[in-house]
Design a protein around this motif. Sequence first.
Motif, short mmCIF file in Angstrom:
data_model
loop_
_atom_site.label_atom_id
_atom_site.label_comp_id
_atom_site.label_asym_id
_atom_site.label_seq_id
_atom_site.Cartn_x
_atom_site.Cartn_y
_atom_site.Cartn_z
N ALA A 120 16.89 8.31 -8.50
CA ALA A 120 17.12 7.90 -10.04
C ALA A 120 18.30 6.91 -10.39
CB ALA A 120 17.41 9.09 -10.56
N GLU A 121 19.48 7.07 -9.57
CA GLU A 121 20.52 6.21 -9.70
C GLU A 121 20.23 4.85 -9.29
OE1 GLU A 121 23.27 6.52 -11.09
OE2 GLU A 121 24.54 4.74 -10.14
N ALA A 122 19.43 4.55 -8.19
CA ALA A 122 19.02 3.22 -7.76
C ALA A 122 18.16 2.70 -8.87
CB ALA A 122 18.45 3.23 -6.31
N ALA A 123 17.29 3.35 -9.43
CA ALA A 123 16.49 2.82 -10.54
C ALA A 123 17.43 2.46 -11.63
CB ALA A 123 15.36 3.87 -11.05
N ARG A 124 18.03 3.32 -11.92
CA ARG A 124 19.03 3.11 -13.12
C ARG A 124 19.91 1.70 -12.92
NH1 ARG A 124 23.90 3.91 -15.19
NH2 ARG A 124 24.69 4.66 -13.32
N GLY A 176 0.73 -1.34 0.01
CA GLY A 176 0.04 -0.08 -0.06
C GLY A 176 0.92 1.29 -0.12
N VAL A 177 2.19 1.18 -0.03
CA VAL A 177 3.16 2.27 -0.04
C VAL A 177 4.02 2.34 -1.38
CG1 VAL A 177 4.98 3.49 1.19
CG2 VAL A 177 3.46 2.04 2.50
N PRO A 178 3.52 3.47 -2.02
CA PRO A 178 4.35 3.63 -3.23
C PRO A 178 5.90 3.27 -3.02
CG PRO A 178 2.91 5.51 -3.09
CD PRO A 178 2.97 4.69 -1.74
N VAL A 179 6.59 2.61 -3.85
CA VAL A 179 7.87 2.05 -3.54
C VAL A 179 9.00 3.34 -3.54
CG1 VAL A 179 9.85 0.73 -4.51
CG2 VAL A 179 7.55 -0.02 -4.91
N ARG A 180 8.55 4.26 -4.18
CA ARG A 180 9.52 5.40 -3.84
C ARG A 180 9.44 6.04 -2.39
NH1 ARG A 180 8.41 10.46 -3.63
NH2 ARG A 180 6.15 10.45 -4.32
N LEU A 181 8.37 5.89 -1.88
CA LEU A 181 8.34 6.60 -0.43
C LEU A 181 9.02 5.54 0.37
CD1 LEU A 181 4.59 7.78 0.01
CD2 LEU A 181 6.67 9.05 -0.05
N SER A 182 8.93 4.15 0.16
CA SER A 182 9.53 3.28 1.31
C SER A 182 10.99 3.46 1.14
CB SER A 182 9.18 2.05 1.24
OG SER A 182 8.44 1.42 0.10
N ILE A 183 11.65 3.73 -0.25
CA ILE A 183 12.91 3.88 -0.26
C ILE A 183 13.33 5.38 0.23
CG2 ILE A 183 14.83 4.51 -2.04
CD1 ILE A 183 13.07 2.53 -4.12
N GLU A 184 12.33 6.35 0.20
CA GLU A 184 13.08 7.69 0.78
C GLU A 184 13.04 7.45 2.01
OE1 GLU A 184 11.56 10.85 -2.75
OE2 GLU A 184 10.50 10.71 -0.88
N ARG A 185 12.06 6.84 2.72
CA ARG A 185 11.97 6.54 4.23
C ARG A 185 13.14 5.75 4.82
NH1 ARG A 185 6.08 4.03 4.79
NH2 ARG A 185 4.86 6.10 4.46
N VAL A 238 19.87 -1.31 -3.12
CA VAL A 238 21.00 -0.49 -3.64
C VAL A 238 21.07 0.88 -3.34
CG1 VAL A 238 21.61 -2.19 -5.30
CG2 VAL A 238 20.39 0.22 -6.11
N ALA A 239 19.75 1.29 -2.93
CA ALA A 239 19.66 3.03 -2.85
C ALA A 239 20.35 3.23 -1.37
CB ALA A 239 18.17 3.45 -2.46
N VAL A 240 20.47 2.53 -0.53
CA VAL A 240 21.19 2.59 0.85
C VAL A 240 22.84 2.30 0.52
CG1 VAL A 240 19.19 2.48 2.11
CG2 VAL A 240 20.81 0.54 1.72
N ALA A 241 23.32 2.04 -0.64
CA ALA A 241 24.78 1.81 -0.80
C ALA A 241 25.27 0.74 -0.03
CB ALA A 241 25.49 2.91 -0.63
N PRO A 242 24.76 -0.38 -0.03
CA PRO A 242 24.86 -1.61 0.93
C PRO A 242 26.65 -2.09 0.51
CG PRO A 242 23.49 -2.22 -0.56
CD PRO A 242 23.49 -1.02 -1.02
N ASP A 243 27.15 -2.61 1.34
CA ASP A 243 28.31 -3.50 1.02
C ASP A 243 28.01 -4.94 0.34
OD1 ASP A 243 30.47 -1.64 2.04
OD2 ASP A 243 29.46 -1.94 3.85
N ALA A 297 12.22 -3.46 -8.30
CA ALA A 297 11.94 -2.40 -7.04
C ALA A 297 12.62 -2.77 -6.00
CB ALA A 297 10.51 -2.45 -6.87
N ALA A 298 12.65 -4.13 -5.69
CA ALA A 298 13.40 -4.55 -4.42
C ALA A 298 14.99 -4.33 -4.41
CB ALA A 298 13.20 -6.01 -4.20
#
Length: 228
Positions: free
Chosen positions: A127-131, A102-111, A161-166, A155-156
């Motif tokens: 944008a970089e994560a989506a790419r 129920g949450v747009p994926v963009r919002l969960s990533i931003e959170r 990758v948005a949080v730049a994991p190791d 999306a997962a």
Amino acid sequence: MSDPVLQACGIGVAYGTRRQPVTALHPTDLTLHAGESMAVVGRSGAGKSTLAEVLLGLRRPGSGYVMVRGERFCGFDRGPRAHLRHRVQGIPQDAGASLPPGVPVRLSIERALRRLGVGGDRRVHLAEAARIAHIDPGLLERTPRQLSGGQAQRAAIARAVAVAPDVVIADEPTSALDARTAAGLADALLALPARTGGALLLITHDDALAERCDRILTLREGKVEQSR
Ligand SMILES: Nc1ncnc2c1ncn2[C@@H]1O[C@H](COP(=O)(O)OP(=O)(O)O)[C@@H](O)[C@H]1O
Ligand SMILES: [Mg+2]
């Protein structure tokens, strides 16, 4: 070779009771370096998911410990160190069900980015994560239920990758997808180490896919049978 990003030493897990323990994973060592991909293969019940859960800090091992970039992560006296959690990201078999519904994926990533105090322009990160995940950024405006299976897996990946994991750990991420979609997703995953500099641990039933990884760890009945 670069310093290890993830080191597991003597990781052992038993289910069942204290009196009647059932060993799922015998003490197992594993080292992952930056920019490297490793496949984990083995029959159903071999202990692959159990290993992944320990490395993600989701399951406390009965023995052994995990270090992330040389820091104690989990398996020590206390629970997993919170400040290291985001450094190891998981992609499950059914990402659609694992993303907040129920949450747009963009919002969960931003959170997630906000929680971690990631500075800078969050839209640029997104944008970089989506790419990297090979997903149309417009699809991130949708909720997980509004995505197809393949889109949800991408999306997962974007969220991971948005949080730049190791380390990214994907547990049979293509098994619920049709062959064509699976092939595209596998390409995106295998490209992660080169694109992000992190390591990829890919649990798979697909031998051809495993062969495309730098290394292969074969588990059999909770023991490392072969490693290359
Ligand atoms: N929550 C659990 N409780 C009891 N036994 C479990 C649990 N999860 C897994 N197991 C057992 O541990 C072994 C390894 O399981 P798992 O790690 O899921 O293997 P794989 O992912 O390779 O199929 C199997 O024998 C399985 O039945
Ligand atoms: Mg499994």
